[in-house]
Design a protein around this motif. Sequence first.
Motif, mmCIF file in Angstrom:
data_model
loop_
_atom_site.group_PDB
_atom_site.id
_atom_site.type_symbol
_atom_site.label_atom_id
_atom_site.label_comp_id
_atom_site.label_asym_id
_atom_site.label_seq_id
_atom_site.Cartn_x
_atom_site.Cartn_y
_atom_site.Cartn_z
ATOM 1 N N ILE A 212 -41.110 94.880 1.724
ATOM 2 C CA ILE A 212 -39.433 94.708 1.718
ATOM 3 C C ILE A 212 -39.283 93.337 1.015
ATOM 4 O O ILE A 212 -38.188 93.130 0.367
ATOM 5 C CB ILE A 212 -39.404 94.286 3.290
ATOM 6 C CG1 ILE A 212 -39.328 95.703 3.855
ATOM 7 C CG2 ILE A 212 -37.730 93.583 3.604
ATOM 8 C CD1 ILE A 212 -39.207 95.524 5.418
ATOM 9 N N HIS A 213 -40.235 92.268 0.826
ATOM 10 C CA HIS A 213 -39.847 91.083 0.214
ATOM 11 C C HIS A 213 -39.997 91.257 -1.269
ATOM 12 O O HIS A 213 -38.893 90.953 -2.107
ATOM 13 C CB HIS A 213 -40.841 90.120 0.475
ATOM 14 C CG HIS A 213 -41.054 88.834 -0.174
ATOM 15 N ND1 HIS A 213 -41.421 88.347 -1.468
ATOM 16 C CD2 HIS A 213 -40.171 87.827 -0.002
ATOM 17 C CE1 HIS A 213 -41.042 87.396 -1.632
ATOM 18 N NE2 HIS A 213 -40.348 86.764 -0.742
ATOM 19 N N ILE B 268 -22.911 90.708 -8.845
ATOM 20 C CA ILE B 268 -21.618 90.474 -8.380
ATOM 21 C C ILE B 268 -20.881 89.201 -8.705
ATOM 22 O O ILE B 268 -19.704 89.121 -8.853
ATOM 23 C CB ILE B 268 -21.716 91.018 -6.831
ATOM 24 C CG1 ILE B 268 -21.900 92.396 -6.517
ATOM 25 C CG2 ILE B 268 -20.239 90.659 -6.274
ATOM 26 C CD1 ILE B 268 -21.160 93.470 -7.212
ATOM 27 N N VAL B 269 -22.019 88.154 -8.530
ATOM 28 C CA VAL B 269 -21.467 86.627 -8.651
ATOM 29 C C VAL B 269 -20.794 86.808 -10.198
ATOM 30 O O VAL B 269 -19.856 86.037 -10.515
ATOM 31 C CB VAL B 269 -22.485 85.684 -8.288
ATOM 32 C CG1 VAL B 269 -21.946 84.333 -8.979
ATOM 33 C CG2 VAL B 269 -22.705 85.729 -6.958
ATOM 34 N N TRP B 270 -21.530 87.266 -11.049
ATOM 35 C CA TRP B 270 -21.161 87.324 -12.593
ATOM 36 C C TRP B 270 -19.860 87.853 -12.960
ATOM 37 O O TRP B 270 -18.880 87.417 -13.573
ATOM 38 C CB TRP B 270 -22.302 87.911 -13.356
ATOM 39 C CG TRP B 270 -21.921 87.723 -14.802
ATOM 40 C CD1 TRP B 270 -22.281 86.666 -15.693
ATOM 41 C CD2 TRP B 270 -21.363 88.911 -15.712
ATOM 42 N NE1 TRP B 270 -21.975 87.108 -16.985
ATOM 43 C CE2 TRP B 270 -21.486 88.387 -16.965
ATOM 44 C CE3 TRP B 270 -20.918 90.066 -15.431
ATOM 45 C CZ2 TRP B 270 -20.973 89.198 -18.007
ATOM 46 C CZ3 TRP B 270 -20.487 90.923 -16.421
ATOM 47 C CH2 TRP B 270 -20.414 90.350 -17.684
ATOM 48 N N LEU C 198 -31.768 92.934 -3.699
ATOM 49 C CA LEU C 198 -30.567 92.129 -2.959
ATOM 50 C C LEU C 198 -30.032 91.099 -3.921
ATOM 51 O O LEU C 198 -28.955 90.820 -3.839
ATOM 52 C CB LEU C 198 -30.728 92.217 -1.501
ATOM 53 C CG LEU C 198 -30.643 93.281 -0.574
ATOM 54 C CD1 LEU C 198 -31.055 92.892 0.757
ATOM 55 C CD2 LEU C 198 -29.361 94.094 -0.498
ATOM 56 N N THR C 199 -31.033 90.415 -4.131
ATOM 57 C CA THR C 199 -30.926 89.213 -4.808
ATOM 58 C C THR C 199 -30.075 89.361 -6.053
ATOM 59 O O THR C 199 -29.076 88.685 -6.716
ATOM 60 C CB THR C 199 -32.277 88.302 -4.912
ATOM 61 O OG1 THR C 199 -32.681 88.009 -3.689
ATOM 62 C CG2 THR C 199 -31.861 86.810 -5.736
ATOM 63 N N ALA D 196 -25.524 88.373 4.268
ATOM 64 C CA ALA D 196 -25.895 89.054 5.607
ATOM 65 C C ALA D 196 -27.094 89.929 5.482
ATOM 66 O O ALA D 196 -27.914 89.768 6.526
ATOM 67 C CB ALA D 196 -24.757 89.668 6.197
ATOM 68 N N GLY D 197 -26.951 90.689 4.393
ATOM 69 C CA GLY D 197 -28.119 91.616 4.312
ATOM 70 C C GLY D 197 -29.450 90.834 3.949
ATOM 71 O O GLY D 197 -30.570 91.088 4.625
#
Length: 742
Positions: free
Chosen positions: A553-554, A568-570, A561-562, A595-596
Motif C-alpha cells: 500500500i505504501h 492536479i496541483v500542476w 495518490l501523491t 483525505a485519501g
Amino acid sequence: MAWLFFFALLFLTQLLTYQRYLLRKDADHREISNQATLTKERLQNVINYSFSATQTLAFIIEKNGVPQDFDSVAKQLLNSNKYIDAIELLQGGVITNVYPLKGNEAVLGFNVLLDSARKSGAVAAIQKKGFFISGPINLKQGGAGFVSRIPIFKNNKLWGFSAALIKLSTLLDAAGIDTSNNGNFSYQLAKINMATGQEEFFLRNNNSFKKEYSIPVEIPNGEWRLYIIAEKSITFSGIFFFALLGFILAATGGLFAWFIVKQPLRLNQLVQEKTLQLQASEKNYRITLERIADAFVALDTNWCYTYMNSKAGEIFNCDPKNIIGKNIWTVFPDGAGQPFYQAYHKAMELQQYIYIEEHFLSAERWFENHIYPSPEGVSIFLRDITKRKKAEQELQQSNERFQLISRATNDALWEWNFETSELWGNETHQQLFGLTMADPVPGENVWQERIHPGDRNTIIDKQAASLTSDKSVFITEYRFRMPNNQYRFIYDRCYILRNLQGRPLRMVGSMMDITEQKKAEQEIENVNEQLRQLTRHLQNIREEERIRIAREIHDDLGQQLTAIKMGIVWINKKVPDEDADIKNRLTNIITLLDAGNVSVRKTLNELRTGILDNYGLIEALEWQGRQFTATTDIPLLFNGPKETVKAEEPVATCIFRIFQEALTNITKYAHASQVTSSLTCTNNNIIFSIADNGLGFDTELLKSKNSFGVLGMRERVAALNGSFNLESSVGNGTSINISIPL
C-alpha cells in the motif's frame, strides 16, 4: 394521691406530644434537604454536559479547523452529552453552523456581538477566555434558555465560539423541577446579577419564597441558588389528637389510682390468702421432686439456684441447702459457653421447651436435659444416659465404617485404628501389595516403602499435617510400586474420624488407580502444546502478511495518490483564475486526495505501526497512549524504562497488540475516567500491565461467553511461553498483567 398521679401522667403525655411535634418537624426538614441536594446534583450534571460538548467542539476547531461534516460531529456530541438542545459554531460573532437545523433556522447569520440584549454572555466568555454560561435569555428561535460558550483563539486572536443551547424546559426536566405546583415541593431558581448585584429569579411561581431552605449550585460564571419549600407543612391535627389522647389517658389513670387507693384492705386480705395457698402448694411440690429418680434444679431469671433436689446434689457433688441463692455460672464457671449454657439462654429467650444431650468431660458421663422456661426462671430435669450413649457410639462407628466402604466400592479400601493399631483392607487393597486376604494387612512402613522416592517425603509430610489439623478429609496423588515392580498413579482419599477434642481415632480410605487418566491428561497437554505452537505460527504469518500488505500500500497506492495530487496541483496552477468552476473542482479533487492519503496512513498504522519498527516498543506504546487520549479524552498514564527495551520482534508485537486490544475494550465497555499502564524489565522477563477504573465485570462470564478478544490476548502470551492474568470485579475496574520471557 390520685390527683398527683393524674397531673404526673398528664405532664408525661404532653411532653411526648411535644417531642412528637419536634420529630415531625425535623423529618420535614430532612426531606426538603434531601430533595434540594438531589436537584442540585442534577443541575450540575446538565452544566457538566454543556461544558464537555463546547470544550470538545472548541478542541476540534483549534486542531483541525471547521469540520466539513459539522452535522455528523455535532450529532455525536449531542448523543454523548445529554440535555443539550442544539450545538452552534460562531465565526467572529456570527452563527455559521447549527445542529439540528430544524427549528433553529432563525439563528443562522445572527451576530450575537451586535445584539445588546444577548452579547453580554459572549463578551464575558472572551474576557474569561474560557467557558461561560449565560441565561436565562429570550432565544432568537423562540422561548427561553441558556447558552454556554467557549471562545476559540487562533494566533492569540478571537476566531469565534463553540456554543451549546439548553432550553429552560430541558433544564427543568433534567433537574426534576415541577413548576405546576402539583407535587410535594415548590421550586425557585435564582442567581446574582454580576452587574447589578441583585438576585434574579428564573421561574414564575406564585409562592412566596422566604428562603425556607436554599442550596448553592456552582457554575463557572457565578452561582445559582435553589430554593425549595414543602407544599404540605406540618399539620397539627395529628398532634392535637395525640394531646387529647394523652389527656384522656391521664384522666383514666387518675380514676384507676383513686379506685386502687379505695381497695387496700381487700387487696391485703387476698394477698394473705394466696400466700398461704402458695406455701402449701410449694411444700407438696418439693416433696414430689425429692421422690423422683431424676436430678432437678430450678433457677431464677438471674441464674441463681432456687431449688435443687438430692439427686442433683449427688450428681454435682454438693449440698443442695448450701447452693440455694448462688449463681450457677459462679459455681460452675467452666459451663459458660458450653452447649447446655447456650440451650438454657435460648430457652429463656424463646420461652420454649428445649431438649439436649450433653457430655460432661469432668465426670465422663452423658446427661439428657429437659429445659422448661417460664417468666420467673427455668426448671431443668437431668437424666444419666451414659450407658445408652456408649452403645450408640459403638453402633455409630460400625455404621460409619460400612458407609465409608460403600462410598469407595471397586477401589482398594483400608482402615487404620489409631487406638488399637488394628489395620484392615479389602481384597483389592491386598492385591496392590501382592497379597491375599489370608495375609496380614501391611503396615504404614510397607506402604511408605512402595511410594516412589520422588513422592515419598512429600506424601508422608502431608499425611502428618492432616492428622495434626482439624480436617476430616485427606486427599493426595502419588506413584505406587505394584507387585510387578512397575509404578502406577494412585489417587488416595482418606476420612479421619476424631473424638470431641479433635484427636484422630481412625482413618478410613480408598486407593484408586488413575494411571490411564494421567496418560489421557498428558495427551491433552501435548495437544494443547501443539495448538499453542500452531497459534504462534498463525500469529507470525498474520503479522508478516500485515507487513507485506502495508508495504505494498505504501509503495504503490501511496505513491500513486501523491503523483496524482502533484499532477492536479500542476493543472490547477495552469488553469486561469477566470475559470472558477474548474478551479473549484480541482481544489475539491486535491482535498479528496489529501483525505485519501490520511486514510492510507491510518490503514498502514492499523496493519503495522511504523513507529514500532523504527523507534521500538516504548515509543510505540507512548504514541498509542497519546492517540487513545486524543480520541477518547481519557487520560492514560504510562510508566516505562528510560532506556531502550531490547525485545525480540514477536515479543514487542505481542505486547503492542495486547495494548491495542485492551484500549479498544476500555473504549467500548469500561466507561473509565483514567487508565494506567507500565512496562518493566528484569533479567529474564518483560512485564507489562494495564488497568482502568471503569465499571469492571464478573470474570466468571468469560467462561460462558465467546470472549474472543480476551482469548486472543491469552493465546498470544501463551504462544511465547508467557503468563497472562486478568482481574476484574463489578465496580472495581479491570487490570491485565502479562510476563513474557526475554
